[in-house]
Design a protein around this motif. Sequence first.
Motif, PDB file in Angstrom:
ATOM      1  N   LEU A 159       3.903   0.608   6.280  1.00  0.00           N
ATOM      2  CA  LEU A 159       4.733   1.167   5.221  1.00  0.00           C
ATOM      3  C   LEU A 159       5.935   1.913   5.787  1.00  0.00           C
ATOM      4  O   LEU A 159       5.886   2.447   6.900  1.00  0.00           O
ATOM      5  N   ARG A 189       8.951   6.859   3.641  1.00  0.00           N
ATOM      6  CA  ARG A 189       8.822   7.484   2.325  1.00  0.00           C
ATOM      7  C   ARG A 189       7.527   7.047   1.631  1.00  0.00           C
ATOM      8  O   ARG A 189       6.814   7.871   1.053  1.00  0.00           O
ATOM      9  N   THR A 190       7.217   5.754   1.713  1.00  0.00           N
ATOM     10  CA  THR A 190       5.986   5.255   1.111  1.00  0.00           C
ATOM     11  C   THR A 190       4.769   5.804   1.839  1.00  0.00           C
ATOM     12  O   THR A 190       3.755   6.142   1.218  1.00  0.00           O
ATOM     13  N   SER A 191       4.861   5.910   3.164  1.00  0.00           N
ATOM     14  CA  SER A 191       3.770   6.499   3.948  1.00  0.00           C
ATOM     15  C   SER A 191       3.462   7.907   3.468  1.00  0.00           C
ATOM     16  O   SER A 191       2.291   8.303   3.362  1.00  0.00           O
ATOM     17  N   GLY A 229       2.878   0.475  -1.050  1.00  0.00           N
ATOM     18  CA  GLY A 229       2.274   1.789  -1.236  1.00  0.00           C
ATOM     19  C   GLY A 229       1.253   1.799  -2.346  1.00  0.00           C
ATOM     20  O   GLY A 229       0.209   2.454  -2.247  1.00  0.00           O
ATOM     21  N   GLU A 230       1.536   1.074  -3.425  1.00  0.00           N
ATOM     22  CA  GLU A 230       0.584   0.988  -4.533  1.00  0.00           C
ATOM     23  C   GLU A 230      -0.673   0.248  -4.096  1.00  0.00           C
ATOM     24  O   GLU A 230      -1.797   0.641  -4.465  1.00  0.00           O
ATOM     25  N   SER A 264       3.558  -2.779  -5.214  1.00  0.00           N
ATOM     26  CA  SER A 264       4.262  -2.496  -3.962  1.00  0.00           C
ATOM     27  C   SER A 264       3.248  -2.222  -2.858  1.00  0.00           C
ATOM     28  O   SER A 264       2.054  -2.020  -3.117  1.00  0.00           O
ATOM     29  N   THR A 271      -1.177   3.739   6.905  1.00  0.00           N
ATOM     30  CA  THR A 271       0.248   3.695   6.533  1.00  0.00           C
ATOM     31  C   THR A 271       1.072   2.913   7.556  1.00  0.00           C
ATOM     32  O   THR A 271       2.297   2.965   7.551  1.00  0.00           O
ATOM     33  N   HIS A 290       3.911   9.150   0.455  1.00  0.00           N
ATOM     34  CA  HIS A 290       3.220   9.091  -0.833  1.00  0.00           C
ATOM     35  C   HIS A 290       1.740   8.765  -0.647  1.00  0.00           C
ATOM     36  O   HIS A 290       0.869   9.378  -1.266  1.00  0.00           O
TER      37      HIS A 290
END
Length: 243
Positions: free
Chosen positions: A192, A195-197, A165-166, A163, A189, A199
């Motif tokens: 992204l 929510r992913t930002s 984020g990954e 993904s 980020t 993480h």
Amino acid sequence: MISAERRPATAVEPDTQALPILFLHGIDRHYRQGDVTLEILRGAELAIWPGQSVALVAPSGAGKSTLLHVAGLLEQPDAGEVYIDQIATSVLSDAERTRIRRIEIGFVYQFHHLLMEFSAIENVIIPQMIRGLSRQEATQRATDLLGYLGLKDRLSHRPAQLSGGEQQRVAIARAVANAPRLLLADEPTGNLDPRTSEHVFSALTQLVQASGLAVVVATHNMDIAARMDRRVTLKDGLVVELD
């Protein structure tokens, strides 16, 4: 509310007596566009201490990327000096500047720039082997870093199988694989979702706290900026502290 004041960005010093890992002194940077000269940085000053996180917030086109490129020795300033760990870099040879970039500085960009034909762990192993570590040492450190960033089950996945984020967390692991003292992140980020930002930023924060890295993050995300030790902006070519 965050407001800009005309104070030099060297004004906020942590309690530690350590010397700054990065000091930009009187930095000028301009570009020619036809007959027009664009003055991006004009006498910019910035000092960053070990273990300190600094958010660089400014509108698009203000010069955030230029400042990071100068700080990371990717561009030469037209005037002024970049000190990395008290070393004046303008007098260094290209080979010496490259060595500092490879060992002392890590970079994370808005796009991950991972090598698509290699797995996540291989992307983190390669820069370490270029530095001279054995494959065994590099593999162990890559495994530890990726596991720390919550990717222990994704080691063999190629970037296309990860993904967004990954992918960014792999990019962060790669950036710190050689244990740099300074990390420069340009909108890490920006591509992204919120929510992913969160993480990715949390993973970056954990690494900074665990390693004593100094980090400068260019970002438009004011929620992220508010959680960093300092916030600075660019105004009329100068670096200005934000409150």
